[in-house]
Design a protein around this motif. Structure first.
Motif, PDB file in Angstrom:
ATOM      1  N   ASP A  43      -2.625   4.843  -3.240  1.00 56.22           N
ATOM      2  CA  ASP A  43      -3.924   4.447  -2.684  1.00 56.22           C
ATOM      3  C   ASP A  43      -4.479   5.481  -1.709  1.00 56.22           C
ATOM      4  O   ASP A  43      -5.684   5.552  -1.476  1.00 56.22           O
ATOM      5  CB  ASP A  43      -3.775   3.118  -1.936  1.00 56.22           C
ATOM      6  N   LEU A  44      -3.578   6.256  -1.127  1.00 59.24           N
ATOM      7  CA  LEU A  44      -3.958   7.182  -0.061  1.00 59.24           C
ATOM      8  C   LEU A  44      -3.187   8.486  -0.218  1.00 59.24           C
ATOM      9  O   LEU A  44      -1.969   8.468  -0.412  1.00 59.24           O
ATOM     10  CB  LEU A  44      -3.630   6.549   1.303  1.00 59.24           C
ATOM     11  N   ASP A  46     -11.145   4.913  -6.263  1.00 61.04           N
ATOM     12  CA  ASP A  46     -10.416   3.966  -5.407  1.00 61.04           C
ATOM     13  C   ASP A  46      -9.217   4.577  -4.687  1.00 61.04           C
ATOM     14  O   ASP A  46      -8.375   3.849  -4.157  1.00 61.04           O
ATOM     15  CB  ASP A  46      -9.931   2.759  -6.226  1.00 61.04           C
ATOM     16  N   THR A  47      -9.131   5.889  -4.681  1.00 64.77           N
ATOM     17  CA  THR A  47      -8.085   6.563  -3.907  1.00 64.77           C
ATOM     18  C   THR A  47      -8.737   7.388  -2.805  1.00 64.77           C
ATOM     19  O   THR A  47      -9.706   8.102  -3.054  1.00 64.77           O
ATOM     20  CB  THR A  47      -7.225   7.481  -4.792  1.00 64.77           C
ATOM     21  N   GLU A  65     -13.210  10.106  -1.082  1.00 64.10           N
ATOM     22  CA  GLU A  65     -12.735   9.050  -1.976  1.00 64.10           C
ATOM     23  C   GLU A  65     -13.065   9.364  -3.424  1.00 64.10           C
ATOM     24  O   GLU A  65     -14.130   9.918  -3.722  1.00 64.10           O
ATOM     25  CB  GLU A  65     -13.342   7.707  -1.581  1.00 64.10           C
ATOM     26  N   MET A  76       0.842  -1.191   0.000  1.00 62.15           N
ATOM     27  CA  MET A  76       0.000   0.000   0.000  1.00 62.15           C
ATOM     28  C   MET A  76       0.879   1.244   0.000  1.00 62.15           C
ATOM     29  O   MET A  76       1.809   1.364   0.791  1.00 62.15           O
ATOM     30  CB  MET A  76      -0.909   0.004   1.225  1.00 62.15           C
ATOM     31  N   ARG A 131      -2.926  -3.879   5.068  1.00 67.47           N
ATOM     32  CA  ARG A 131      -1.579  -3.339   4.998  1.00 67.47           C
ATOM     33  C   ARG A 131      -0.536  -4.399   5.340  1.00 67.47           C
ATOM     34  O   ARG A 131      -0.769  -5.237   6.215  1.00 67.47           O
ATOM     35  CB  ARG A 131      -1.431  -2.185   6.006  1.00 67.47           C
ATOM     36  N   LYS A 173      -3.607  10.822  -7.411  1.00 61.27           N
ATOM     37  CA  LYS A 173      -4.661   9.807  -7.586  1.00 61.27           C
ATOM     38  C   LYS A 173      -4.193   8.674  -8.493  1.00 61.27           C
ATOM     39  O   LYS A 173      -4.567   7.509  -8.289  1.00 61.27           O
ATOM     40  CB  LYS A 173      -5.922  10.462  -8.160  1.00 61.27           C
ATOM     41  N   PHE A 231      -8.026  -0.363   5.186  1.00 62.12           N
ATOM     42  CA  PHE A 231      -7.008  -0.878   4.270  1.00 62.12           C
ATOM     43  C   PHE A 231      -6.345  -2.140   4.818  1.00 62.12           C
ATOM     44  O   PHE A 231      -6.093  -2.239   6.025  1.00 62.12           O
ATOM     45  CB  PHE A 231      -5.919   0.168   4.020  1.00 62.12           C
TER      46      PHE A 231
END
Length: 350
Positions: free
Chosen positions: A61-62, A144-145, A141, A1, A175, A57, A173
């Protein structure tokens, strides 16, 4: 991730403040198995912010954003979130009441309209309540980010990160485990160390990464790895670290977080029944401060002196005026003379 940190503010880019937020966020994310892919600092500019969000993005993921949530005209992060997420404002009653209560409690007055506007938040956002300030955090969100916006004020950001953001990341998430171990070495440069351990380094497993972290007089060697099985991960990294520790036993003093050069010096002096004194100048007592942090310092530390002015080096320590004139006050011969005379004054071995 993977995660990206975006810090917003012209004050960062012109060097007016140091970005400590990114360092803190990175450390905390690492603890829960989130790897920071990139850190980006950008100006208070709408197009720049929107482009940075779009770029992030497509990479991670974050995305964690700090700064630009205040009540003034240059705080445009929330406005950019509204446009980026194609959203509208709604008033959050909890945030509104909190703003009013803060102003009454600490300033004994009504908040300005600009302060009340901080209760206007994106309708699609999950609001992260900020007990220490008027700007709430936001969790949103897109494709998917996950995007998280937090205030740039460090103590407000740290509170939100600990109490709201990290628990929500853990909840949402899957991880891997991330494990680091760092060996502390002193007295040899990184190129010489690399040459000595080159054979071992070439045979490291691909999932274990070695990093050299050089500084004046010392080099830290960090082994890093990530995976699903935490115990297996630790065993593998610890096993490799044991090998390189033995290879560098003459310059290794221990592991980061477990020991320090000060502690190692203290242990050696106590083992040998020797004593230490300090004569400092431009360090202004910093070395003595480090030594006396060691819990057992009284067993070996005699004392110290700071003859900062040149005339005190002569009158108190007895350093030769001719020696200073010949080599300058900042020179090896003068430093050696100061150390020798300090040792006699304090009757210490070193």
């Amino acid at each position: 991730m993977f995660a990206e940190i975006i810090t917003i503010g012209d004050e960062i880019l012109i060097g007016q403040i140091v970005d400590t937020n990114s360092a803190h966020i990175s450390k905390e994310l690492n603890k829960i198995g989130v790897q920071v892919y990139q850190i980006t600092s950008i100006q208070d500019d709408k197009e720049h912010i929107l482009q940075a969000l779009e770029d992030a993005k497509n990479r991670v993921d974050l995305v964690l954003v700090t700064g630009g949530l205040g009540p003034t005209r240059d705080d445009i992060t929330k406005q950019c979130f509204i446009e980026f997420f194609d959203d509208d404002y709604v008033e959050n009653e909890q945030v509104l009441q909190h703003i009013k209560e803060l102003f009454l409690k600490y300033f004994n007055k009504e908040p300005l309209p600009s302060n009340l506007l901080q209760a206007q938040v994106p309708s699609k956002a999950t609001i992260l309540f900020n007990s220490y300030g008027t700007a709430p955090g936001m969790w949103m969100e897109k494709d998917d980010t996950v995007f998280v916006a937090m205030p740039g004020v460090p103590y407000e950001m740290k509170y939100l990160l600990k109490d709201s953001v990290l628990p929500k990341i853990i909840e949402n998430f899957n991880r891997p485990h991330i494990y680091h171990k760092t060996l502390l070495t002193y007295g040899m440069g990184e190129s010489d160390i690399a040459h000595r351990i080159s054979g071992w380094e070439e045979n490291l497993p691909q999932h274990i990464k070695l990093s050299y972290l050089p500084a004046l007089g010392r080099v830290r060697l960090r082994l890093s790895s990530k995976g699903a099985d935490e115990q297996k991960l630790r065993n593998e990294v610890d096993g490799q670290m044991e090998i390189v520790h033995k290879m560098l036993s003459d310059i290794a003093v221990g592991f980061e977080g477990e020991t320090s050069i000060t502690q190692k010096i203290g242990e050696l002096l106590i083992q040998q029944n020797k004593t230490l004194s300090l004569v400092e100048s431009f360090t202004g007592g910093a070395l003595a401060q480090e030594i006396t942090r060691y819990a057992g310092a009284s067993a070996f530390y005699r004392g110290g002196i700071i003859p900062y002015a040149t005339e005190l080096k002569i009158s108190i320590l007895g350093v030769s005026d001719e020696l200073i004139k010949k080599h300058s006050v900042v020179s090896l011969p003068v430093a050696e003379s100061m150390a020798e005379r300090g040792s006699k004054i304090f009757q210490s071995d070193y």
